[in-house]
Design an enzyme around this catalytic site. Structure first.
Site, PDB file in Angstrom:
ATOM      1  N   GLY A   1       0.645  -1.152  -0.185  1.00  0.00           N
ATOM      2  CA  GLY A   1       0.046   0.219  -0.007  1.00  0.00           C
ATOM      3  C   GLY A   1       0.867   1.240  -0.236  1.00  0.00           C
ATOM      4  O   GLY A   1       0.457   2.577   0.810  1.00  0.00           O
TER       5      GLY A   1
ATOM      6  N   SER B   1       1.799   3.980  -2.588  1.00  0.00           N
ATOM      7  CA  SER B   1       0.562   4.453  -3.187  1.00  0.00           C
ATOM      8  C   SER B   1       0.738   5.450  -2.814  1.00  0.00           C
ATOM      9  O   SER B   1       0.481   6.663  -3.884  1.00  0.00           O
ATOM     10  CB  SER B   1       0.020   4.081  -4.500  1.00  0.00           C
ATOM     11  OG  SER B   1      -1.465   3.708  -3.227  1.00  0.00           O
ATOM     12  N   ARG B   2       0.684   5.822  -1.506  1.00  0.00           N
ATOM     13  CA  ARG B   2       0.583   7.577  -0.776  1.00  0.00           C
ATOM     14  C   ARG B   2       0.574   7.084   0.697  1.00  0.00           C
ATOM     15  O   ARG B   2       0.994   6.424   0.983  1.00  0.00           O
ATOM     16  CB  ARG B   2      -1.094   7.817  -1.652  1.00  0.00           C
ATOM     17  CG  ARG B   2      -1.894   6.865  -1.231  1.00  0.00           C
ATOM     18  CD  ARG B   2      -3.364   7.672  -1.368  1.00  0.00           C
ATOM     19  NE  ARG B   2      -4.353   6.355  -1.611  1.00  0.00           N
ATOM     20  CZ  ARG B   2      -5.314   6.141  -0.360  1.00  0.00           C
ATOM     21  NH1 ARG B   2      -5.115   7.282   0.657  1.00  0.00           N
ATOM     22  NH2 ARG B   2      -6.234   5.464  -0.691  1.00  0.00           N
TER      23      ARG B   2
ATOM     24  N   ASN C   1       2.013  -2.599   5.193  1.00  0.00           N
ATOM     25  CA  ASN C   1       1.101  -0.705   6.139  1.00  0.00           C
ATOM     26  C   ASN C   1      -0.746  -1.495   5.241  1.00  0.00           C
ATOM     27  O   ASN C   1      -0.905   0.149   5.673  1.00  0.00           O
ATOM     28  CB  ASN C   1       1.636   0.297   5.033  1.00  0.00           C
ATOM     29  CG  ASN C   1       2.180   0.771   4.768  1.00  0.00           C
ATOM     30  OD1 ASN C   1       1.705   2.250   5.821  1.00  0.00           O
ATOM     31  ND2 ASN C   1       0.850   1.446   3.589  1.00  0.00           N
TER      32      ASN C   1
ATOM     33  N   SER D   1      -2.326   0.167  14.857  1.00  0.00           N
ATOM     34  CA  SER D   1      -3.060   1.241  15.213  1.00  0.00           C
ATOM     35  C   SER D   1      -3.441   1.110  16.924  1.00  0.00           C
ATOM     36  O   SER D   1      -3.964   0.109  17.904  1.00  0.00           O
ATOM     37  CB  SER D   1      -4.353   1.808  14.861  1.00  0.00           C
ATOM     38  OG  SER D   1      -4.966   2.146  14.880  1.00  0.00           O
TER      39      SER D   1
ATOM     40  N   TYR E   1     -12.072  -1.798  12.676  1.00  0.00           N
ATOM     41  CA  TYR E   1     -10.916  -1.683  11.961  1.00  0.00           C
ATOM     42  C   TYR E   1      -9.907  -2.385  13.447  1.00  0.00           C
ATOM     43  O   TYR E   1      -8.253  -2.728  13.085  1.00  0.00           O
ATOM     44  CB  TYR E   1     -10.760   0.098  12.149  1.00  0.00           C
ATOM     45  CG  TYR E   1      -9.865   0.301  12.093  1.00  0.00           C
ATOM     46  CD1 TYR E   1      -8.374   0.401  10.734  1.00  0.00           C
ATOM     47  CD2 TYR E   1      -8.876   1.108  12.905  1.00  0.00           C
ATOM     48  CE1 TYR E   1      -7.574   0.784  10.339  1.00  0.00           C
ATOM     49  CE2 TYR E   1      -7.744   1.658  12.669  1.00  0.00           C
ATOM     50  CZ  TYR E   1      -6.908   1.819  10.756  1.00  0.00           C
ATOM     51  OH  TYR E   1      -5.881   2.045  11.601  1.00  0.00           O
TER      52      TYR E   1
ATOM     53  N   ALA F   1     -10.559  -4.412  15.594  1.00  0.00           N
ATOM     54  CA  ALA F   1     -10.221  -5.600  15.799  1.00  0.00           C
ATOM     55  C   ALA F   1      -8.635  -6.355  14.727  1.00  0.00           C
ATOM     56  O   ALA F   1      -8.118  -7.574  15.214  1.00  0.00           O
ATOM     57  CB  ALA F   1     -11.615  -6.998  15.717  1.00  0.00           C
TER      58      ALA F   1
ATOM     59  N   LYS G   1      -6.827  -4.904  14.012  1.00  0.00           N
ATOM     60  CA  LYS G   1      -5.639  -4.403  14.229  1.00  0.00           C
ATOM     61  C   LYS G   1      -4.684  -4.733  15.292  1.00  0.00           C
ATOM     62  O   LYS G   1      -3.505  -5.348  16.410  1.00  0.00           O
ATOM     63  CB  LYS G   1      -5.294  -2.784  14.396  1.00  0.00           C
ATOM     64  CG  LYS G   1      -6.110  -1.627  13.367  1.00  0.00           C
ATOM     65  CD  LYS G   1      -4.621  -2.082  12.108  1.00  0.00           C
ATOM     66  CE  LYS G   1      -4.112  -1.701  10.794  1.00  0.00           C
ATOM     67  NZ  LYS G   1      -4.231  -0.978  10.138  1.00  0.00           N
TER      68      LYS G   1
ATOM     69  N   ILE H   1      -3.043  10.060  12.320  1.00  0.00           N
ATOM     70  CA  ILE H   1      -1.359  10.217  11.300  1.00  0.00           C
ATOM     71  C   ILE H   1      -2.438  11.301  10.328  1.00  0.00           C
ATOM     72  O   ILE H   1      -3.251  11.217  10.407  1.00  0.00           O
ATOM     73  CB  ILE H   1      -0.670   9.650  11.163  1.00  0.00           C
ATOM     74  CG1 ILE H   1      -0.244   8.794  12.748  1.00  0.00           C
ATOM     75  CG2 ILE H   1       0.114  10.155  10.633  1.00  0.00           C
ATOM     76  CD1 ILE H   1       0.975   9.651  13.450  1.00  0.00           C
TER      77      ILE H   1
HETATM   78  P1  NAP Z   1      -3.717   5.699   3.584  1.00  0.00           P
HETATM   79  O1  NAP Z   1      -3.844   6.871   2.889  1.00  0.00           O
HETATM   80  O2  NAP Z   1      -5.608   5.559   3.418  1.00  0.00           O
HETATM   81  O3  NAP Z   1      -2.656   4.503   2.660  1.00  0.00           O
HETATM   82  C1  NAP Z   1      -3.270   3.127   2.351  1.00  0.00           C
HETATM   83  C2  NAP Z   1      -2.960   2.268   1.367  1.00  0.00           C
HETATM   84  O4  NAP Z   1      -3.168   0.908   1.818  1.00  0.00           O
HETATM   85  C3  NAP Z   1      -3.237   2.869   0.466  1.00  0.00           C
HETATM   86  O5  NAP Z   1      -2.582   3.018  -0.920  1.00  0.00           O
HETATM   87  C4  NAP Z   1      -4.477   2.167  -0.305  1.00  0.00           C
HETATM   88  O6  NAP Z   1      -5.129   2.122  -1.493  1.00  0.00           O
HETATM   89  C5  NAP Z   1      -2.928   0.188   0.335  1.00  0.00           C
HETATM   90  N1  NAP Z   1      -4.658  -0.664   0.296  1.00  0.00           N
HETATM   91  C6  NAP Z   1      -6.088  -0.450   0.346  1.00  0.00           C
HETATM   92  N2  NAP Z   1      -6.285  -1.758   0.182  1.00  0.00           N
HETATM   93  C7  NAP Z   1      -4.892  -2.695  -0.241  1.00  0.00           C
HETATM   94  C8  NAP Z   1      -5.505  -3.897  -0.459  1.00  0.00           C
HETATM   95  N3  NAP Z   1      -6.310  -4.708  -1.359  1.00  0.00           N
HETATM   96  N4  NAP Z   1      -3.679  -4.392  -1.598  1.00  0.00           N
HETATM   97  C9  NAP Z   1      -2.776  -3.084  -0.909  1.00  0.00           C
HETATM   98  N5  NAP Z   1      -2.779  -2.263  -0.383  1.00  0.00           N
HETATM   99  C10 NAP Z   1      -4.197  -1.488  -0.232  1.00  0.00           C
HETATM  100  O7  NAP Z   1      -3.657   5.819   4.401  1.00  0.00           O
HETATM  101  P2  NAP Z   1      -2.240   5.316   5.626  1.00  0.00           P
HETATM  102  O8  NAP Z   1      -2.893   6.701   6.848  1.00  0.00           O
HETATM  103  O9  NAP Z   1      -0.640   5.980   4.770  1.00  0.00           O
HETATM  104  O10 NAP Z   1      -2.508   4.534   6.863  1.00  0.00           O
HETATM  105  C11 NAP Z   1      -1.463   3.547   6.978  1.00  0.00           C
HETATM  106  C12 NAP Z   1      -1.223   2.006   8.110  1.00  0.00           C
HETATM  107  O11 NAP Z   1      -1.321   2.856   9.064  1.00  0.00           O
HETATM  108  C13 NAP Z   1      -2.608   1.324   7.212  1.00  0.00           C
HETATM  109  O12 NAP Z   1      -2.438  -0.035   7.849  1.00  0.00           O
HETATM  110  C14 NAP Z   1      -3.156   1.752   8.863  1.00  0.00           C
HETATM  111  O13 NAP Z   1      -4.106   1.548   9.198  1.00  0.00           O
HETATM  112  C15 NAP Z   1      -2.377   2.395   9.562  1.00  0.00           C
HETATM  113  N6  NAP Z   1      -2.234   3.248  10.387  1.00  0.00           N
HETATM  114  C16 NAP Z   1      -2.631   4.951  10.449  1.00  0.00           C
HETATM  115  C17 NAP Z   1      -3.265   6.021  10.841  1.00  0.00           C
HETATM  116  C18 NAP Z   1      -3.114   7.169  10.858  1.00  0.00           C
HETATM  117  O14 NAP Z   1      -4.044   8.215  11.556  1.00  0.00           O
HETATM  118  N7  NAP Z   1      -3.255   7.926   9.251  1.00  0.00           N
HETATM  119  C19 NAP Z   1      -3.470   5.728  12.607  1.00  0.00           C
HETATM  120  C20 NAP Z   1      -2.973   4.353  12.460  1.00  0.00           C
HETATM  121  C21 NAP Z   1      -2.729   3.318  11.591  1.00  0.00           C
HETATM  122  P3  NAP Z   1      -6.142   2.864  -1.771  1.00  0.00           P
HETATM  123  O15 NAP Z   1      -6.310   4.217  -2.531  1.00  0.00           O
HETATM  124  O16 NAP Z   1      -7.030   1.755  -2.675  1.00  0.00           O
HETATM  125  O17 NAP Z   1      -7.565   2.545  -0.096  1.00  0.00           O
END
Ligand code: NAP
Length: 248
Positions: free
Chosen positions: A14, A16-17, A93, A143, A156, A158, A160, A189
């Site tokens: 994941g 890409s962003r 991720n 998380s 979510y 469950a 994590k 974040i």
């Molecule tokens: P994000 O911007 O939504 O990025 C998540 C990435 O995972 C996206 O590129 C997404 O693509 C990709 N993805 C989703 N489903 C996928 C699949 N089946 N196969 C491959 N890639 C897939 O999220 P983020 O904030 O950077 O979070 C990254 C990680 O940190 C996640 O696991 C999240 O649960 C964890 N986290 C984030 C926060 C926060 O506050 N941001 C807090 C705690 C934990 P799509 O565009 O298709 O969805």
């Protein structure tokens, strides 16, 4: 620049962003060859984002793969083995949110989150094992919700919490190969995932944050750089909280 990953191969799912893109860029800057992974969407946005991330790296490998699909993950690992000769770092991720209170949560909302966040990490851990070199590193993005059980996040939270348990089991099973497995548990974040949170939720979170600010992608990237480094070789099965003191 702290940490040297010269000669290492790193896969960040994941990427890409958001946090994933930040982690691949940081590994690349420190000498690793990175695998950028994205899941295809009908609009092609993820592919475009992933190509832009890959274009900013030195010698990337770009792979489309839905981590929730075991066969696609297997194909991704075979491609990494063929193109890169093995793997040193896996960062699980990829993650999604489908928030809803339990009474209103559909079967699909429950299963889709478990499928990506927990099954996806399991597929990648299992698929990476045969190609992971001794001394490798695995990091799972958990998380604070998996620790606290945030309102409206049964699926979510469950997933994590399950990921934290999976981290500990994998740490035990891989220790004899000197592979460490740890989790990072971010709090709030600033990424697309949290962009649409209601203002009152953000205000409530800020009031409960001892450090008085939301986290930035760099805060999580720094934790991943440390846990994947040579210097962290005696740390395994742990959860590193990156949450501004929200949960301690
Ligand atoms: P994000 O911007 O939504 O990025 C998540 C990435 O995972 C996206 O590129 C997404 O693509 C990709 N993805 C989703 N489903 C996928 C699949 N089946 N196969 C491959 N890639 C897939 O999220 P983020 O904030 O950077 O979070 C990254 C990680 O940190 C996640 O696991 C999240 O649960 C964890 N986290 C984030 C926060 C926060 O506050 N941001 C807090 C705690 C934990 P799509 O565009 O298709 O969805």
């Amino acid at each position: 620049m702290p940490y040297d990953y010269t000669g290492k191969i790193a896969l960040v799912t994941g990427s890409s962003r958001g946090i994933g893109a930040g982690i691949v860029q940081a590994f690349d800057e420190r000498g690793a060859r990175c695998v950028v992974n994205y899941v295809a969407d009908p609009q092609g946005r993820n592919q475009a984002d992933a190509e832009a991330v890959a274009a900013s790296l030195r010698n990337p490998l770009l792979i489309e793969c839905d981590v929730g699909d075991a066969a696609q993950v297997q194909a991704m690992m075979s491609r990494i083995a063929a193109d890169c000769g093995g793997l040193d770092i896996l960062v699980n991720n990829a993650g999604i949110l489908r928030d809803r209170t339990i009474g209103k949560m559909s079967e699909d909302e429950w299963e889709s989150v478990l499928r990506v966040n927990l099954n996806g990490a399991f597929h990648c851990l299992r698929g990476a094992m045969p190609i992971l070199r001794p001394g490798g590193r695995m990091v799972n993005l958990a998380s604070v919700s998996g620790q606290l059980g945030m309102f409206g996040q049964a699926n979510y939270a469950a997933s994590k919490a399950g990921l934290i348990a999976l981290t500990k089991v994998a740490a035990r099973e891989l220790a004899r190969r000197r592979v460490t497995v740890n989790a990072i548990a971010p709090g709030f974040i600033q990424t697309e995932m949290t962009r649409d949170l209601p203002a009152e939720v953000v205000a409530h979170a800020l009031a409960a944050l001892p450090l008085g600010r939301l986290g930035e992608i760099a805060d999580v990237v720094n934790a991943a750089l440390f846990l994947c480094s040579e210097e962290a070789g005696y740390i395994t099965g742990q959860v590193l909280n990156v949450n501004g003191g929200f949960f301690m």
